[in-house]
Write a protein that holds these residues in place. Structure first.
Motif, short mmCIF file in Angstrom:
data_model
loop_
_atom_site.label_atom_id
_atom_site.label_comp_id
_atom_site.label_asym_id
_atom_site.label_seq_id
_atom_site.Cartn_x
_atom_site.Cartn_y
_atom_site.Cartn_z
N SER A 82 -43.90 -11.94 61.13
CA SER A 82 -43.53 -12.95 60.38
C SER A 82 -44.04 -12.86 58.88
O SER A 82 -43.46 -13.28 57.91
CB SER A 82 -44.21 -14.40 60.91
OG SER A 82 -43.47 -14.60 62.11
N ALA A 83 -45.27 -12.33 58.95
CA ALA A 83 -45.89 -12.05 57.73
C ALA A 83 -45.30 -10.94 56.63
O ALA A 83 -45.14 -10.94 55.54
CB ALA A 83 -47.23 -11.75 57.78
N ILE A 84 -44.59 -9.89 57.66
CA ILE A 84 -43.99 -8.72 57.02
C ILE A 84 -42.64 -9.51 56.18
O ILE A 84 -42.27 -9.05 54.95
CB ILE A 84 -43.68 -7.71 57.69
CG1 ILE A 84 -44.92 -6.98 58.17
CG2 ILE A 84 -42.62 -6.72 57.16
CD1 ILE A 84 -44.75 -6.19 59.34
N LEU A 85 -41.76 -10.21 57.10
CA LEU A 85 -40.65 -10.82 56.50
C LEU A 85 -40.91 -11.65 55.54
O LEU A 85 -40.52 -11.72 54.23
CB LEU A 85 -40.21 -11.64 57.61
CG LEU A 85 -38.89 -12.30 57.47
CD1 LEU A 85 -37.74 -11.30 57.21
CD2 LEU A 85 -38.34 -13.49 58.41
N ASP A 86 -41.98 -12.74 55.52
CA ASP A 86 -42.40 -13.56 54.57
C ASP A 86 -42.62 -12.65 53.00
O ASP A 86 -42.37 -13.37 51.87
CB ASP A 86 -43.56 -14.60 54.82
CG ASP A 86 -43.01 -15.52 55.86
OD1 ASP A 86 -41.80 -15.59 56.04
OD2 ASP A 86 -43.97 -16.24 56.43
N SER A 87 -43.42 -11.75 53.33
CA SER A 87 -44.13 -11.01 51.97
C SER A 87 -42.84 -10.35 51.36
O SER A 87 -42.64 -10.18 50.36
CB SER A 87 -44.94 -10.20 52.24
OG SER A 87 -44.59 -9.18 53.31
N THR A 88 -41.90 -9.69 52.21
CA THR A 88 -40.91 -8.88 51.67
C THR A 88 -39.90 -10.11 50.85
O THR A 88 -39.43 -9.81 50.11
CB THR A 88 -39.83 -8.28 52.90
OG1 THR A 88 -40.84 -7.56 53.42
CG2 THR A 88 -38.70 -7.44 52.26
N ARG A 89 -39.48 -11.10 51.45
CA ARG A 89 -38.81 -12.05 50.86
C ARG A 89 -39.52 -12.55 49.49
O ARG A 89 -38.73 -12.69 48.48
CB ARG A 89 -38.63 -13.25 51.70
CG ARG A 89 -37.53 -14.43 51.05
CD ARG A 89 -37.48 -15.57 51.84
NE ARG A 89 -36.93 -15.33 53.27
CZ ARG A 89 -37.61 -15.89 54.43
NH1 ARG A 89 -38.78 -16.07 54.38
NH2 ARG A 89 -36.83 -15.89 55.65
#
Ligand SMILES: [Zn+2]
Lengths: 195, 84
Positions: B39-46
């Motif tokens: 979830s953190a990887i997705l949020d940071s990428t976005r």
């Protein structure tokens, strides 16, 4: 407006391109990594657009057309500057480089206002210009200029499948590099027990 | 079917573009519900893509516009001299 310019109101070309100055320059700078070269390339791209305006087809967007002229202008300058060796190393990377992200336990949203800070801007500029060229190109077209996957594929002369693979890797490379750096720049959360 | 983190990473780009097949999307979403790392990887990428796409990242050099339009003006006059 384009029809009007072609029918002789050539001065209108000035207004036609004003909205695109920034994106053409950013694109050139991201690709060429040098401000003077980028300004020169951007000027040449606009001049080429003017000279070739007749060739513009109304079914495509003017911005997309302009971006592809800019890309080609930057590419030809890079070819003159760089040896083919650099390019082929980058091509090899595409085969072997499995992009893995930076691991984080949590992520606190960084608002766009952070871009007011020079420090943040520099970190972002560096990360973009450090991407190997084939990843930088697809990232710029798709994520910055917002071309569709098909338009990007056509502009770069690669398949739709390659666009997707390269774009994914470009995004993961940016996340890997930027997530830890940006996390450090965000101001430390102050302990406010009453909130 | 349970998928592991590495498998989810392969789909982050497709997830952000909304191009995952329905069954892939469901697998990824199920995983994200219980995996704070992904979830953190997705949020940071976005978040990073929003920041890097911002047109304030690269500033126009001082006088860029003036120089550009002056050069264009020369070219426009050269190619199509005003009849008036
Ligand atoms: Zn996970």
């Amino acid at each position: 407006m384009i029809a009007s310019i072609l029918s002789g109101n050539t001065q209108e070309f000035h207004s036609l391109i004003r909205p695109y100055e920034r994106s053409v320059f950013s694109m050139a700078l991201s690709l060429l990594q040098n401000e003077a070269d980028a300004e020169d390339a951007a000027q040449d791209a606009f001049l080429k657009a003017f000279r070739n305006l007749k060739a513009f087809r109304a079914e495509s967007k003017f911005s997309t057309w302009l971006i592809s002229i800019t890309l080609n202008e930057a590419r030809s300058r890079l070819r003159k500057k760089k040896t083919m060796k650099v390019q082929s190393i980058e091509e090899q990377q595409e085969e072997h480089n499995h992009a893995s992200p930076a691991l984080l336990r949590d992520w606190r949203e960084i608002p766009s206002e952070a871009l007011e800070r020079q420090e943040v801007k520099l970190i972002l500029q560096q990360a973009i210009t450090d991407l190997p060229l084939i990843y930088r190109e697809i990232f710029l077209l798709r994520d910055v200029e917002e071309l569709s996957v098909n338009e990007s594929a056509e502009t770069l002369g690669i398949s739709v499948a390659s666009v997707k693979v390269r774009l994914h890797r470009a995004r993961m490379m940016l996340q890997k590099k930027l997530a830890p750096q940006l996390k450090q720049t965000s101001p430390k959360r102050r302990w406010l027990p009453w909130l | 079917m349970v998928i592991d983190c590495k498998h989810v990473w392969e789909h982050i780009s497709g997830y952000l573009d909304g191009t995952l097949a329905p069954e892939q999307l469901e697998q990824v979403q199920k995983h994200l519900e219980h995996c704070e790392i992904c979830s953190a990887i997705l949020d940071s990428t976005r978040n990073i893509l929003i920041l890097t796409a911002d047109d304030r990242v690269f500033e126009l050099p001082l006088g860029f516009s003036e120089r550009l339009h002056a050069r264009l003006d020369d070219e426009i006059k050269r190619i199509s001299p005003e009849v008036t």
